[in-house]
Design an enzyme around this catalytic site. Structure first.
Site, PDB file in Angstrom:
ATOM      1  N   PHE A   1       0.857  -1.193   0.000  1.00 42.99           N
ATOM      2  CA  PHE A   1       0.000   0.000   0.000  1.00 42.99           C
ATOM      3  C   PHE A   1       0.890   1.238   0.000  1.00 42.99           C
ATOM      4  O   PHE A   1       1.730   1.399   0.876  1.00 42.99           O
ATOM      5  CB  PHE A   1      -0.924   0.039   1.228  1.00 42.99           C
TER       6      PHE A   1
ATOM      7  N   ASP B   1       9.491   2.448   1.522  1.00 40.41           N
ATOM      8  CA  ASP B   1       8.351   3.220   2.040  1.00 40.41           C
ATOM      9  C   ASP B   1       8.256   2.965   3.543  1.00 40.41           C
ATOM     10  O   ASP B   1       7.797   1.906   3.976  1.00 40.41           O
ATOM     11  CB  ASP B   1       7.072   2.769   1.315  1.00 40.41           C
TER      12      ASP B   1
ATOM     13  N   LYS C   1       3.127  10.089   8.325  1.00 46.13           N
ATOM     14  CA  LYS C   1       2.425   9.615   9.531  1.00 46.13           C
ATOM     15  C   LYS C   1       3.063  10.130  10.826  1.00 46.13           C
ATOM     16  O   LYS C   1       2.781  11.246  11.242  1.00 46.13           O
ATOM     17  CB  LYS C   1       2.337   8.094   9.510  1.00 46.13           C
TER      18      LYS C   1
HETATM   19  C1  LIG Z   1       3.122   2.397   3.872  1.00 44.66           C
HETATM   20  C2  LIG Z   1       2.220   3.527   3.526  1.00 44.66           C
HETATM   21  N1  LIG Z   1       2.538   4.335   2.518  1.00 44.66           N
HETATM   22  C3  LIG Z   1       1.756   5.377   2.175  1.00 44.66           C
HETATM   23  C4  LIG Z   1       0.584   5.641   2.844  1.00 44.66           C
HETATM   24  C5  LIG Z   1      -0.281   6.801   2.429  1.00 44.66           C
HETATM   25  O1  LIG Z   1      -0.158   7.820   3.355  1.00 44.66           O
HETATM   26  P1  LIG Z   1      -1.260   8.992   3.383  1.00 44.66           P
HETATM   27  O2  LIG Z   1      -2.534   8.393   3.844  1.00 44.66           O
HETATM   28  O3  LIG Z   1      -0.677   9.989   4.344  1.00 44.66           O
HETATM   29  O4  LIG Z   1      -1.345   9.544   2.004  1.00 44.66           O
HETATM   30  C6  LIG Z   1       0.209   4.821   3.907  1.00 44.66           C
HETATM   31  C7  LIG Z   1      -1.062   5.057   4.624  1.00 44.66           C
HETATM   32  O5  LIG Z   1      -1.585   4.221   5.292  1.00 44.66           O
HETATM   33  C8  LIG Z   1       1.047   3.734   4.259  1.00 44.66           C
HETATM   34  O6  LIG Z   1       0.728   2.904   5.257  1.00 44.66           O
END
Ligand SMILES: Cc1ncc(COP(=O)(O)O)c(C=O)c1O
Length: 405
Positions: A123, A210, A239
């Site tokens: 994700f 990520d 986050k």
């Molecule tokens: C690993 C990862 N990358 C990217 C995101 C996307 O972040 P945002 O919701 O701040 O756009 C998330 C959100 O849950 C995530 O868990």
């Protein structure tokens, strides 16, 4: 718009790892706004710092130098061993920037149609590019045509990524979460991370990790990949970085840091003084209060408590995770536990349909961890006793425990 399936209450205030709804009901926060409230709620050191910053300067512009941006970048560089940072406001923006860096890195080397290796169950966000990189057909459905240029492989399958290396000459980067969060708390193994690092070095690819969800101290190190003793070339963060104030960042090493030049990328809010102050103070307080150690120690206690209650119980497939990023996989969909837990005074979430996810503030105490177990154990047992097991359990991909406990 009806974008969220919401529970029927709203939160009004918080203190530490506890929140109260508008009717005055109290909840133990096992979710931290989905791995966001690193310092818990209303932290007594963060609140006055942010108040002071609001009274001084909230926003300026990237037309000018932003001293707090330089301060936060210097700190992130120091903690990661990388060299440069770009700031934005969310996780998807950080990942979008990473994808652009990979593509331009390819173009700069004469690759006209650069490809990026991405993962099943991944994700990365919900913009068109990041949902295309995401490995979940439910998130992609209805938004086709997807962005091209992604090659998908299963996590922890060395042969699959080596096969891509043999058959896809236009690959320029590998992009993965060190621990998949939304995909069900699936851990990349240390061996796998090291192998992919080596492959990236041999092939001249970028390793892009990520760490939006698993980074910022959650696993007990600043960044989850540090358990493997490797460094990425590109690391998106968000986050937990601002402990609740929207902050995203892409931290890069020497191979990637020079890819963007003036005019290649930007965002109005990115790196604004309020967001940067939140980042600087979050890191400072984390260090002052030893929150990495706390995440490791309390996380281990929480996991052990969950194991004592659930291991061997019919219907519990596995308890996994690292530090304060834990998942309990059941053999059946368990989304309704979200509401049942809230009724019992505990906030949590369910990912990948049947994995109960706990990502509490990094300030969680051992006593609060024990309270999470005490609330959750009877709920899960009742739930399993009252619902039928599935005829066939479709296995989630297994990732053997990644890090030493
Ligand atoms: C690993 C990862 N990358 C990217 C995101 C996307 O972040 P945002 O919701 O701040 O756009 C998330 C959100 O849950 C995530 O868990």
């Amino acid at each position: 718009m009806k974008t969220y399936g919401r529970l029927p209450f709203g939160l009004a205030r918080g203190e530490g790892c506890w929140v109260w709804d508008t009717a005055g009901r109290k909840y133990l926060d096992g979710l931290a706004g989905i791995a966001v409230n690193t310092l818990g709620h209303a932290h007594p050191k963060l609140v006055p710092a942010l108040q002071e910053q609001v009274g001084r300067l909230i926003h300026s512009s990237n037309y000018y130098r932003v001293p707090l941006q330089e301060q936060l970048a210097a700190r992130l560089v120091e903690l990661s061993g990388l060299t440069n940072a770009f700031f934005c406001s969310t996780g998807l923006e950080a990942n979008e920037a990473a994808i652009k860096i990979a593509r331009k890195y390819g173009h700069d080397r004469g690759v006209e149609r650069p490809e990026i290796v991405v993962y099943e169950k991944a994700f990365h966000g919900r913009s068109i590019a990041t949902l295309s990189a995401t490995g979940n057909p439910k998130i992609q459905a209805g938004f086709e045509p997807l962005v091209e240029g992604f090659v998908r492989v299963p996590l922890n399958d060395v042969a699959a990524v080596e096969e891509v290396a043999r058959t896809h000459p236009d690959v320029v980067a590998v992009f993965l979460e060190v621990i998949q969060g939304e995909g069900g708390i699936n851990l990349a193994t240390i061996d796998y991370l090291r192998t992919v690092r080596r492959l990236c070095d041999e092939r001249g690819w970028l390793l892009m990790l990520d760490e939006v969800q698993c980074g910022m101290g959650r696993t007990g190190k600043w960044f989850a990949h540090q358990w493997a003793g490797i460094k990425p070339d590109v690391m998106p963060l968000a986050k937990g970085l601002g402990s609740g104030v929207p902050v995203g960042a892409v931290v890069c090493g020497p191979k990637a840091a020079g890819v963007f030049g003036p005019g290649n990328h930007g965002t109005t809010f990115g790196g604004n003084p309020l967001a940067m102050r939140a980042g600087v103070e979050t890191l400072r307080i984390m260090e002052e209060e030893n929150l990495l150690d706390n995440a490791a120690r309390v996380g281990a206690a929480l996991k052990a408590g969950l194991a004592r209650e659930f291991e061997g119980l019919d219907g519990v497939v596995e308890i996994r995770g690292q530090g304060l990023m834990l998942g309990i996989e059941l053999d059946r969909p368990c989304g309704e536990l979200l509401g049942r837990a809230a009724e019992a005074g505990l906030l949590l979430s369910v990912t990948a349909d049947r994995v109960i996810r706990l990502v509490p503030p990094l300030t969680l105490s051992e006593d609060e961890a024990a309270q999470i177990v005490a609330i959750l154990a009877p709920l899960v047992k009742d739930f399993l006793a009252g619902t039928a097991p599935p005829a066939v359990v479709a296995p989630l991909p297994k990732a053997p425990g990644q890090q030493p406990e």
